[in-house]
Design an enzyme around this catalytic site. Sequence first.
Site, PDB file in Angstrom:
ATOM      1  N   GLY A  23       0.773  -1.233   0.000  1.00 36.25           N
ATOM      2  CA  GLY A  23       0.000   0.000   0.000  1.00 36.25           C
ATOM      3  C   GLY A  23       0.803   1.282   0.000  1.00 36.25           C
ATOM      4  O   GLY A  23       0.219   2.373   0.044  1.00 36.25           O
ATOM      5  N   GLY A  25       2.749   2.288  -2.460  1.00 34.22           N
ATOM      6  CA  GLY A  25       2.879   2.817  -3.816  1.00 34.22           C
ATOM      7  C   GLY A  25       4.060   2.282  -4.586  1.00 34.22           C
ATOM      8  O   GLY A  25       4.587   2.964  -5.469  1.00 34.22           O
ATOM      9  N   LYS A  26       4.476   1.042  -4.282  1.00 34.67           N
ATOM     10  CA  LYS A  26       5.614   0.450  -5.008  1.00 34.67           C
ATOM     11  C   LYS A  26       5.327   0.369  -6.509  1.00 34.67           C
ATOM     12  O   LYS A  26       6.150   0.759  -7.334  1.00 34.67           O
ATOM     13  CB  LYS A  26       5.907  -0.971  -4.508  1.00 34.67           C
ATOM     14  CG  LYS A  26       6.518  -1.071  -3.150  1.00 34.67           C
ATOM     15  CD  LYS A  26       7.001  -2.484  -2.860  1.00 34.67           C
ATOM     16  CE  LYS A  26       5.914  -3.531  -2.950  1.00 34.67           C
ATOM     17  NZ  LYS A  26       4.881  -3.398  -1.911  1.00 34.67           N
ATOM     18  N   THR A  27       4.150  -0.172  -6.852  1.00 36.62           N
ATOM     19  CA  THR A  27       3.845  -0.405  -8.269  1.00 36.62           C
ATOM     20  C   THR A  27       3.744   0.900  -9.036  1.00 36.62           C
ATOM     21  O   THR A  27       4.329   1.042 -10.120  1.00 36.62           O
ATOM     22  CB  THR A  27       2.542  -1.210  -8.410  1.00 36.62           C
ATOM     23  OG1 THR A  27       2.693  -2.473  -7.763  1.00 36.62           O
ATOM     24  CG2 THR A  27       2.196  -1.434  -9.871  1.00 36.62           C
ATOM     25  N   SER A  28       3.019   1.880  -8.501  1.00 34.27           N
ATOM     26  CA  SER A  28       2.867   3.147  -9.224  1.00 34.27           C
ATOM     27  C   SER A  28       4.207   3.862  -9.354  1.00 34.27           C
ATOM     28  O   SER A  28       4.512   4.452 -10.403  1.00 34.27           O
ATOM     29  CB  SER A  28       1.841   4.038  -8.520  1.00 34.27           C
ATOM     30  OG  SER A  28       2.171   4.242  -7.165  1.00 34.27           O
ATOM     31  N   ASP A  50       4.752  -9.252  -7.720  1.00 30.61           N
ATOM     32  CA  ASP A  50       3.903  -9.026  -6.553  1.00 30.61           C
ATOM     33  C   ASP A  50       2.636  -9.870  -6.675  1.00 30.61           C
ATOM     34  O   ASP A  50       1.904  -9.747  -7.656  1.00 30.61           O
ATOM     35  CB  ASP A  50       3.536  -7.542  -6.473  1.00 30.61           C
ATOM     36  CG  ASP A  50       2.831  -7.174  -5.174  1.00 30.61           C
ATOM     37  OD1 ASP A  50       2.337  -8.095  -4.494  1.00 30.61           O
ATOM     38  OD2 ASP A  50       2.772  -5.981  -4.853  1.00 30.61           O
ATOM     39  N   THR A 508      -3.793  -1.836  -3.238  1.00 31.61           N
ATOM     40  CA  THR A 508      -3.007  -2.899  -2.607  1.00 31.61           C
ATOM     41  C   THR A 508      -3.583  -3.366  -1.277  1.00 31.61           C
ATOM     42  O   THR A 508      -3.699  -4.573  -1.054  1.00 31.61           O
ATOM     43  CB  THR A 508      -1.535  -2.456  -2.433  1.00 31.61           C
ATOM     44  OG1 THR A 508      -1.003  -2.140  -3.722  1.00 31.61           O
ATOM     45  CG2 THR A 508      -0.714  -3.564  -1.819  1.00 31.61           C
TER      46      THR A 508
END
Length: 589
Positions: A23, A25-28, A50, A508
């Site tokens: 949550g 913001g790793k992906t963004s 992930d 997430t």
Amino acid sequence: MYQPFNPKVAVNTPFLFFTGKGGVGKTSTACATAVFLADQGKKVLLVSTDPASNLQDVLDIELSNTPLAIPSVNNLFACNLDPEEAAKTYREKVVGPYRGKLPDSVVLTMEEQLSGACTVEIAAFDEFTSLLADPAIVEGYDHIIFDTAPTGHTLRLLQLPTAWTGFLEESTHGASCLGPLSGLSEKKDIYSKTVAALSDPAKTTLVMVTRPDESSLFEADRASQELREIGITKQLLIINGLMKDYVPTDEVSTSFYLKQRNALNKLPDSLKQVPSFCLPFVSYSLTGIDNLRFLLKHYTMSASETPSTAQKYDLAGLKEVIKDFSINGTRVILTMGKGGVGKTTMASTIALGLVEEGKKVHLTTTDPAAHLDFMFRDENINELLTISRIDPKHEVEAYKNEVLSRAREELDEAGIAYLEEDLNSPCTEEIAIFRAFSEVVNRSQDEIVVIDTAPTGHTLLLLDAAQSYHKELARSTGEVPESVEKLLPRLRNPKETSVVIVTLAEATPVLEASRLQEDLKRAGIQPKWWVVNQSLYATKTIDPVLSGRAVSEEKWIEKVDKELAVKCAIVPLINQDNSGYKHLQNYVK
């Protein structure tokens, strides 16, 4: 306060690994970095490992495990590796040969040992190692960006020679969540080269993504130190979602801003040594290429956005959750969810609400920073409320010492080293704490017991399988106390026990909470309530950035309410200036 994150300045290695708790913001952040570098003329491969990945949603394109060109961005390719599917294949490779040859209960134990988060991570590591071992792929890109890095625990485990002997096929000393690695033994040399590449500062940068809140910063600090210990020293810190300003007349805006600044003032000393950057708190959803570009231009609002604060959902509040437990005579209440979603606050508030209903309540937490005695210092509250705190560190050390003392009589030095590392897994902490919880739950004969941070379904099944194994072969994967044996059926009884899943209205946390619920269902437990906590959608903020974010929460609230929860409640972001008992009363109201 912090330098804005600019990949042109910060990125100078071919491999980038993004890590951080769910949550943050790793992906963004990984996607925005990939788009930026591709726009600079670099050929970039973006890879997600992930299990709760929303990479396809962010890039707005269907992905597979084969690199695919992103049509709207020249030079950018992406693939979405499925570690869950890889873990399933891995489990069958290890367990399959024993089907029909060993008793069903033994096979069940092996399967459950290979169902934990660590096994999924090993499988994910295997997937991206296959990419890095392919010279055509490595040499074909200027940068390979991985969304979700392996933990220090996994990397240390892979460095131990005994990890490849499969001795756990015979060893039953500890309630392992990883199980034998022999299913991947042929990959030993490739793994060694990959771990070496991760430790090379000329090749790899570890990018730790965090939110400006205490729990996220603590997790980033833990990951930083853990990975530094095994040689991954090239690190960056990105503080994501930092509010640039606030609206003084807006209580929510002011409180949110001050809470972030207070958390950053407590930044651990070791993180202060890491080069640090920031990304802004934005009003828009971080999906779509245009919005990803906006993020690294540090726009807080997109040009086409017209924020709305229209309140469409009329969901229950915590008052209804508390009333439900009171009317139905629930004896054991467990709050569950990922770190940082507010489990401790929700557990404390439920306990307070039941006390105000005239119930006798015992509240137990594993959170060392909860300061529950301070929160409940009012004499009128203490008459009906008792509090205990289980020290995770103490319980884990006691459990590890117990397991190792039995194992030392039979294992050699290499075997002990492997077992010690295997006992550093997340499941070990859950099992150790669960044993302590089982003693507390016995109090539910005389009072309602509210437990903050409960064991997952995997842990319950692992302990259950251990019991079956013990009965079948007269040997155990860890001693199972009588209190634990009695507790498992009680947790599965919906008339006696209720689970509250706590989440945030973001991608997430909702996706990970959904996986947690499936995990519990495997163990025969159906969560009754979901609580969407810290919701901006449920406030009346007039801050343009916060109200824009409130709108983006709607689809996740709808998903929880319509698809995931039996019953759903929503809790607004509360003014953080209040503390202790008064603060919790705001949640009850």
